[in-house]
Design an enzyme around this catalytic site. Structure first.
Site, PDB file in Angstrom:
ATOM      1  N   CYS A 266       8.687 -17.283 -20.964  1.00  0.00           N
ATOM      2  CA  CYS A 266       8.712 -15.986 -20.979  1.00  0.00           C
ATOM      3  C   CYS A 266       7.250 -16.024 -19.969  1.00  0.00           C
ATOM      4  CB  CYS A 266       8.005 -15.715 -22.580  1.00  0.00           C
ATOM      5  SG  CYS A 266       9.386 -15.671 -23.742  1.00  0.00           S
TER       6      CYS A 266
HETATM    7  C1  UGA Z   1       4.569 -15.151 -25.178  1.00  0.00           C
HETATM    8  C2  UGA Z   1       3.637 -14.585 -26.227  1.00  0.00           C
HETATM    9  O1  UGA Z   1       2.284 -15.174 -26.794  1.00  0.00           O
HETATM   10  C3  UGA Z   1       4.397 -13.567 -26.943  1.00  0.00           C
HETATM   11  O2  UGA Z   1       3.666 -12.432 -27.449  1.00  0.00           O
HETATM   12  C4  UGA Z   1       5.549 -13.110 -26.130  1.00  0.00           C
HETATM   13  O3  UGA Z   1       6.830 -12.594 -27.173  1.00  0.00           O
HETATM   14  C5  UGA Z   1       6.956 -14.005 -25.798  1.00  0.00           C
HETATM   15  O4  UGA Z   1       6.324 -14.876 -24.586  1.00  0.00           O
HETATM   16  C6  UGA Z   1       7.394 -13.573 -25.294  1.00  0.00           C
HETATM   17  O5  UGA Z   1       7.620 -12.942 -24.314  1.00  0.00           O
HETATM   18  O6  UGA Z   1       7.972 -13.420 -25.801  1.00  0.00           O
HETATM   19  P1  UGA Z   1       5.047 -17.725 -26.352  1.00  0.00           P
HETATM   20  O7  UGA Z   1       5.694 -18.558 -24.887  1.00  0.00           O
HETATM   21  O8  UGA Z   1       6.491 -18.560 -27.287  1.00  0.00           O
HETATM   22  O9  UGA Z   1       5.035 -16.328 -26.679  1.00  0.00           O
HETATM   23  O10 UGA Z   1       4.563 -19.495 -26.613  1.00  0.00           O
HETATM   24  P2  UGA Z   1       2.717 -19.141 -26.372  1.00  0.00           P
HETATM   25  O11 UGA Z   1       1.756 -19.307 -27.353  1.00  0.00           O
HETATM   26  O12 UGA Z   1       1.821 -17.374 -25.994  1.00  0.00           O
HETATM   27  O13 UGA Z   1       2.265 -19.936 -25.320  1.00  0.00           O
HETATM   28  C7  UGA Z   1       2.516 -19.982 -23.814  1.00  0.00           C
HETATM   29  C8  UGA Z   1       1.220 -20.805 -23.120  1.00  0.00           C
HETATM   30  O14 UGA Z   1       0.470 -20.791 -22.729  1.00  0.00           O
HETATM   31  C9  UGA Z   1       1.822 -22.421 -23.625  1.00  0.00           C
HETATM   32  O15 UGA Z   1       2.372 -23.422 -22.327  1.00  0.00           O
HETATM   33  C10 UGA Z   1       0.824 -22.649 -24.166  1.00  0.00           C
HETATM   34  O16 UGA Z   1       0.312 -24.280 -24.682  1.00  0.00           O
HETATM   35  C11 UGA Z   1      -0.258 -22.046 -23.020  1.00  0.00           C
HETATM   36  N1  UGA Z   1      -1.901 -21.285 -23.624  1.00  0.00           N
HETATM   37  C12 UGA Z   1      -1.616 -21.082 -24.883  1.00  0.00           C
HETATM   38  C13 UGA Z   1      -2.523 -22.323 -23.088  1.00  0.00           C
HETATM   39  O17 UGA Z   1      -2.547 -23.129 -21.839  1.00  0.00           O
HETATM   40  N2  UGA Z   1      -4.132 -22.156 -23.725  1.00  0.00           N
HETATM   41  C14 UGA Z   1      -4.251 -20.737 -24.119  1.00  0.00           C
HETATM   42  O18 UGA Z   1      -5.244 -20.546 -24.645  1.00  0.00           O
HETATM   43  C15 UGA Z   1      -3.080 -20.504 -25.104  1.00  0.00           C
END
Ligand code: UGA
Length: 425
Positions: A266
């Site tokens: 995403c």
């Molecule tokens: C993300 C959004 O959080 C959702 O709200 C959205 O609906 C979704 O994309 C989408 O567009 O469908 P997702 O891709 O499942 O969800 O994953 P996240 O949990 O948001 O994490 C994304 C990335 O950011 C991961 O690689 C995670 O490790 C990283 N991350 C997250 C960090 O490096 N630091 C943080 O503090 C949080």
């Protein structure tokens, strides 16, 4: 409020939305071209792995079915949610072909339906798409008028992979972008049992809310990673900084975990798509360009730190813990482990990896990279140094003593290693 709902596309957005609408009392029919997915849903089994999804599907089997037949699904419903994918194109833009085809099919069916029907776009599409591209297709193929003969809304999803069902059932907000009042009212009623704000907007504002949300979250992570890179230089722990900053209610602590950056299906897709869309519309996206740049350099910092301790990686056994882009998924799309492993290969290291769920996907996608896939995390620890790239629970209690560990995800226990380096702390 219960309805008869058709959901087109049984990918992670479609099947999760369909299952949750069924749980909330609606009758749902999923439409997908993939007969295997259809069969699986009809057996009460989710076609993808998502926490709680199998349980919801098997508990509400009487209210959720699947078919490959658009006509019967749409004729038997009052609302159709469009949930097909909008994958990335080479230039960063998005491929609208699936959405366009689905909307064409819906239009053809609406032509022969006498009653009102609401079409709701849930697929992530760039601002202006529903109004300027999808609405004309619907009108052309249905030979009807939007707002007069059928309704059109845009209702973006904010579901995290892995906790999508929970997120669907416990949203922070629901966004209803609508072309016409009638479809807005239908959706407001459908969501009336949810205890969260419902935002009513135009179609294009709803589309922009989805992009702005993901772009902001990606920006927040790149921001804390940049601060983290400064902190690392001066020996400050970025997590202490994030805790202190995050207590400011205007900022908040969420998504301030510094590390090796964001991946997944995403953030990379949506951020690059908005950059590309901005360019095509004559704007230049200064902040987002840099958000991507910070995210691109972040994983390689882990290898730089490793080389501080082992300057020549040629022939050295380097362990990598984690391939998935985040824990609790087998998804490796844009995983930060990928550029790290490619760099280690370039440096001539012997790579040993372990991931509880994502090794098969990695093998399939990178059949030519020479990697030793381990059968346990412990086996990876028998390397000259270990890099932590995904924070799986099962990595939290390993015995890191006596090891060289370079941590990209802040794993407390790893601090007991003989040599420990955090990427931003
Ligand atoms: C993300 C959004 O959080 C959702 O709200 C959205 O609906 C979704 O994309 C989408 O567009 O469908 P997702 O891709 O499942 O969800 O994953 P996240 O949990 O948001 O994490 C994304 C990335 O950011 C991961 O690689 C995670 O490790 C990283 N991350 C997250 C960090 O490096 N630091 C943080 O503090 C949080």
């Amino acid at each position: 409020m219960q309805k008869n709902i058709a959901v087109v596309g049984a990918g992670y957005v479609g099947i999760v939305s369909g299952a949750c609408f069924a749980k909330l009392g609606s009758n749902v029919i999923c439409v997908d071209v993939d007969e295997k997915k259809v069969e699986s849903i009809n057996k009460g089994k989710a076609p993808i792995y998502e926490l709680d999804l199998d349980e919801i599907l098997s508990s509400y089997r009487d209210r959720i079915h699947a078919t490959i037949d658009y006509k019967s699904a749409i004729e038997g419903s009052e609302i159709t949610f469009v949930c097909v994918g909008t994958p990335s194109l080479k230039d960063g833009g998005i491929d609208l072909s699936y959405v366009k085809q689905v909307v064409k099919n819906i239009g053809r069916i609406l032509k022969d339906i006498d009653k009102w029907h609401d079409v709701v776009i849930k697929s992530t599409v760039l601002p202006g798409t529903s109004q300027n591209i999808l609405l004309p297709i619907l009108e052309k193929y249905s030979e009807k008028k939007a707002g007069k003969d059928f309704g059109l809304s845009m209702n973006p999803e904010f579901l995290r992979e892995g906790t999508a069902a929970y997120d669907f059932l416990n949203p922070d907000r629901i966004v209803i972008g609508s072309f016409d009042n009638k479809s807005k009212e239908v959706l407001k009623k459908l969501y009336s049992d949810f205890d969260c704000p419902i935002i009513e907007t135009s179609l294009s504002a709803a589309e922009m809310i989805k992009y702005a949300s993901n772009c902001f979250l990606g920006t927040k992570i790149s921001f804390i990673n940049e601060i983290g890179n400064f902190c690392k230089e001066i020996g400050v722990d970025t997590y202490e900084v994030a805790d202190g900053v995050g207590l400011d209610k205007r900022i908040g602590r969420a998504f301030l975990n510094s590390g090796i950056g964001w991946g997944g299906s995403c953030f990379p897709k949506d951020i690059n798509a908005l950059i590309c869309w901005a360019k095509q519309n004559g704007y230049s996206s200064k902040i987002l360009d840099d958000v991507v740049k910070v995210n691109d350099i972040q994983p390689l910092k882990l290898v730089e730190l490793l080389k501080k301790h082992i300057p020549n990686l040629k022939g050295k056994k380097i362990g990598v813990l984690g391939l998935a882009f985040k824990p609790n998924t087998d998804d490796i799309r844009e995983s930060r482990a990928i550029p790290i492993i490619l760099k280690l290969t370039e440096e001539g290291a012997q790579i040993k990896v372990y991931d509880p769920k994502a090794m098969d996907n990695f093998k399939q996608q990178f059949p030519n990279i020479k990697i030793h896939y381990c059968s346990s995390a412990d086996e990876v620890l028998g390397s000259d140094a270990v890099l932590i790239t995904t924070i799986w629970d099962e990595f939290k209690n390993l015995d890191y003593s006596g090891k060289i560990v370079i941590d990209g995800r802040r794993l407390e226990k790893a601090k007991s290693a003989k040599i420990y380096e955090g990427v931003c702390w």
